[in-house]
Motif scaffolding. Structure first.
Motif, PDB file in Angstrom:
ATOM      1  N   GLY A  13      -6.524  30.147 -15.216  1.00  9.97           N
ATOM      2  CA  GLY A  13      -5.271  29.780 -14.560  1.00  9.97           C
ATOM      3  C   GLY A  13      -4.281  30.929 -14.512  1.00  9.97           C
ATOM      4  O   GLY A  13      -3.594  31.129 -13.504  1.00  9.97           O
ATOM      5  N   ALA A  14      -4.195  31.696 -15.603  1.00 11.02           N
ATOM      6  CA  ALA A  14      -3.290  32.843 -15.640  1.00 11.02           C
ATOM      7  C   ALA A  14      -3.725  33.909 -14.636  1.00 11.02           C
ATOM      8  O   ALA A  14      -2.896  34.501 -13.932  1.00 11.02           O
ATOM      9  N   ARG A  15      -5.026  34.143 -14.552  1.00 12.55           N
ATOM     10  CA  ARG A  15      -5.532  35.127 -13.590  1.00 12.55           C
ATOM     11  C   ARG A  15      -5.270  34.658 -12.152  1.00 12.55           C
ATOM     12  O   ARG A  15      -4.922  35.447 -11.285  1.00 12.55           O
ATOM     13  N   LEU A  16      -5.420  33.372 -11.919  1.00 14.20           N
ATOM     14  CA  LEU A  16      -5.122  32.826 -10.592  1.00 14.20           C
ATOM     15  C   LEU A  16      -3.644  32.989 -10.257  1.00 14.20           C
ATOM     16  O   LEU A  16      -3.299  33.350  -9.124  1.00 14.20           O
ATOM     17  N   ALA A  17      -2.780  32.733 -11.231  1.00 14.50           N
ATOM     18  CA  ALA A  17      -1.343  32.879 -10.995  1.00 14.50           C
ATOM     19  C   ALA A  17      -0.992  34.299 -10.567  1.00 14.50           C
ATOM     20  O   ALA A  17      -0.198  34.513  -9.637  1.00 14.50           O
ATOM     21  N   VAL A  18      -1.594  35.274 -11.232  1.00 10.59           N
ATOM     22  CA  VAL A  18      -1.338  36.678 -10.894  1.00 10.59           C
ATOM     23  C   VAL A  18      -1.834  36.996  -9.483  1.00 10.59           C
ATOM     24  O   VAL A  18      -1.112  37.600  -8.670  1.00 10.59           O
ATOM     25  N   LEU A  19      -3.056  36.591  -9.173  1.00  9.62           N
ATOM     26  CA  LEU A  19      -3.617  36.867  -7.846  1.00  9.62           C
ATOM     27  C   LEU A  19      -2.803  36.194  -6.740  1.00  9.62           C
ATOM     28  O   LEU A  19      -2.545  36.800  -5.695  1.00  9.62           O
ATOM     29  N   ALA A  20      -2.421  34.934  -6.958  1.00  9.40           N
ATOM     30  CA  ALA A  20      -1.667  34.204  -5.938  1.00  9.40           C
ATOM     31  C   ALA A  20      -0.292  34.823  -5.732  1.00  9.40           C
ATOM     32  O   ALA A  20       0.188  34.940  -4.599  1.00  9.40           O
ATOM     33  N   HIS A  21       0.342  35.237  -6.829  1.00 11.47           N
ATOM     34  CA  HIS A  21       1.650  35.891  -6.725  1.00 11.47           C
ATOM     35  C   HIS A  21       1.528  37.210  -5.974  1.00 11.47           C
ATOM     36  O   HIS A  21       2.350  37.516  -5.084  1.00 11.47           O
ATOM     37  N   GLU A  22       0.502  37.988  -6.299  1.00 11.62           N
ATOM     38  CA  GLU A  22       0.302  39.268  -5.617  1.00 11.62           C
ATOM     39  C   GLU A  22      -0.006  39.078  -4.136  1.00 11.62           C
ATOM     40  O   GLU A  22       0.287  39.955  -3.314  1.00 11.62           O
ATOM     41  N   ALA A  23      -0.585  37.922  -3.791  1.00  7.32           N
ATOM     42  CA  ALA A  23      -0.898  37.630  -2.394  1.00  7.32           C
ATOM     43  C   ALA A  23       0.303  37.098  -1.626  1.00  7.32           C
ATOM     44  O   ALA A  23       0.200  36.805  -0.430  1.00  7.32           O
ATOM     45  N   GLY A  24       1.437  36.962  -2.304  1.00  9.56           N
ATOM     46  CA  GLY A  24       2.664  36.552  -1.629  1.00  9.56           C
ATOM     47  C   GLY A  24       2.999  35.077  -1.721  1.00  9.56           C
ATOM     48  O   GLY A  24       3.951  34.619  -1.089  1.00  9.56           O
ATOM     49  N   HIS A  25       2.239  34.334  -2.515  1.00  9.24           N
ATOM     50  CA  HIS A  25       2.520  32.915  -2.672  1.00  9.24           C
ATOM     51  C   HIS A  25       3.636  32.696  -3.695  1.00  9.24           C
ATOM     52  O   HIS A  25       3.879  33.526  -4.576  1.00  9.24           O
ATOM     53  N   ASP A  26       4.302  31.577  -3.572  1.00  9.70           N
ATOM     54  CA  ASP A  26       5.342  31.150  -4.502  1.00  9.70           C
ATOM     55  C   ASP A  26       4.644  30.352  -5.608  1.00  9.70           C
ATOM     56  O   ASP A  26       4.145  29.256  -5.367  1.00  9.70           O
ATOM     57  N   VAL A  27       4.586  30.903  -6.811  1.00  7.49           N
ATOM     58  CA  VAL A  27       3.744  30.335  -7.869  1.00  7.49           C
ATOM     59  C   VAL A  27       4.578  29.825  -9.042  1.00  7.49           C
ATOM     60  O   VAL A  27       5.460  30.519  -9.547  1.00  7.49           O
ATOM     61  N   THR A  28       4.262  28.600  -9.462  1.00  4.69           N
ATOM     62  CA  THR A  28       4.838  28.026 -10.674  1.00  4.69           C
ATOM     63  C   THR A  28       3.698  27.598 -11.597  1.00  4.69           C
ATOM     64  O   THR A  28       2.738  26.961 -11.147  1.00  4.69           O
ATOM     65  N   VAL A  29       3.802  27.950 -12.863  1.00  4.57           N
ATOM     66  CA  VAL A  29       2.803  27.584 -13.856  1.00  4.57           C
ATOM     67  C   VAL A  29       3.384  26.524 -14.784  1.00  4.57           C
ATOM     68  O   VAL A  29       4.475  26.703 -15.333  1.00  4.57           O
ATOM     69  N   LEU A  30       2.661  25.425 -14.939  1.00  4.46           N
ATOM     70  CA  LEU A  30       3.037  24.392 -15.899  1.00  4.46           C
ATOM     71  C   LEU A  30       2.052  24.432 -17.064  1.00  4.46           C
ATOM     72  O   LEU A  30       0.835  24.320 -16.856  1.00  4.46           O
ATOM     73  N   SER A  31       2.567  24.609 -18.264  1.00  7.22           N
ATOM     74  CA  SER A  31       1.712  24.636 -19.449  1.00  7.22           C
ATOM     75  C   SER A  31       2.512  24.137 -20.642  1.00  7.22           C
ATOM     76  O   SER A  31       3.745  24.040 -20.593  1.00  7.22           O
ATOM     77  N   ARG A  32       1.820  23.845 -21.735  1.00  7.26           N
ATOM     78  CA  ARG A  32       2.501  23.392 -22.944  1.00  7.26           C
ATOM     79  C   ARG A  32       3.419  24.472 -23.497  1.00  7.26           C
ATOM     80  O   ARG A  32       4.496  24.189 -24.016  1.00  7.26           O
ATOM     81  N   THR A  33       2.998  25.724 -23.402  1.00  9.09           N
ATOM     82  CA  THR A  33       3.776  26.820 -24.000  1.00  9.09           C
ATOM     83  C   THR A  33       4.872  27.341 -23.087  1.00  9.09           C
ATOM     84  O   THR A  33       5.867  27.886 -23.552  1.00  9.09           O
ATOM     85  N   GLY A  34       4.668  27.216 -21.789  1.00 13.71           N
ATOM     86  CA  GLY A  34       5.620  27.774 -20.846  1.00 13.71           C
ATOM     87  C   GLY A  34       5.533  29.287 -20.744  1.00 13.71           C
ATOM     88  O   GLY A  34       6.432  29.932 -20.188  1.00 13.71           O
TER      89      GLY A  34
END
Length: 205
Positions: A13-34
């Motif tokens: 999920g973290a790797r996906l967040a980085v790739l999606a952000h680099e591709a120009g998407h607006d990314v929000t991650v929801l997790s227990r730790t934040g």
């Protein structure tokens, strides 16, 4: 695209967040730790199995990706989170859902060699039962879903390629895949409308 990744503070999920952000998407991650996987990625802390937390997270999203793993001491964590997220999406009118499951879940066990299939069902019985419930919630959701079933995951260097096949097409995919490649596959699936309503087994090329 506004993408919410549930369970994106680490792992795939973290790797996906980085790739999606680099591709120009607006990314929000929801997790227990934040925890933030990269600068520029918004985070929310909370348990996605809580209906209120899930509702706040998916509000206004274009797509949701569930990459959550099991939680120590919590039975059927993946299924509980996925049911909560599905309900929140239905209520908010968010249609696109991509869920990371596992090879061996659902009808994909027949993709695996017999010996591996038996050993997997014995050694990973709890995790696969969790994924089975998770997939059932997804398939019955009425959303525009895609299920992605990786084989064994590694932390190795991404190769830049992967193989994604459907059980219904008689594929015999088996083998590990680096988490970085799986993340790239998830992003590609998310952007590909032809994958809606399909369960894909994914392994390295």
């Amino acid at each position: 695209m506004k993408i919410v990744i549930v369970g994106g503070s680490r792992g795939t999920g973290a790797r996906l967040a980085v790739l999606a952000h680099e591709a120009g998407h607006d990314v929000t991650v929801l997790s227990r730790t934040g925890a933030a996987p990269a600068p520029g990625v918004r985070t929310e802390a909370g348990d996605a199995a809580d209906p209120g937390v899930a509702a706040r997270a998916v509000a206004g999203a274009d797509a949701v990706v569930v990459t959550v793993g099991g939680a120590k001491g919590v039975a059927r964590q993946r299924a509980a989170v996925t049911r909560s997220v599905v309900a929140a999406m239905q209520q908010a009118g968010v249609r696109r859902l991509v869920v990371q499951s596992s090879l061996g879940a659902g009808d994909s066990a027949r993709e695996m060699p017999v010996v591996v299939r038996v050993l997997t069902r014995v050694m990973l019985a709890g995790a696969l039962a969790d994924h089975d419930e998770q997939e059932s919630a997804v398939v019955g959701s009425g959303l525009d879903w895609t299920i992605v079933r990786p084989a064994g995951l590694t932390n190795g260097q991404p190769t830049g390629g992967w193989r994604a096949t459907e059980v219904t097409k008689g594929a015999k995919g088996f083998g590990s895949i680096p988490r970085g490649d799986l993340a790239a596959c998830l992003l590609g699936v998310l952007e590909d409308g032809s994958t809606v309503g399909r369960a894909l087994g994914v392994s390295r090329c």
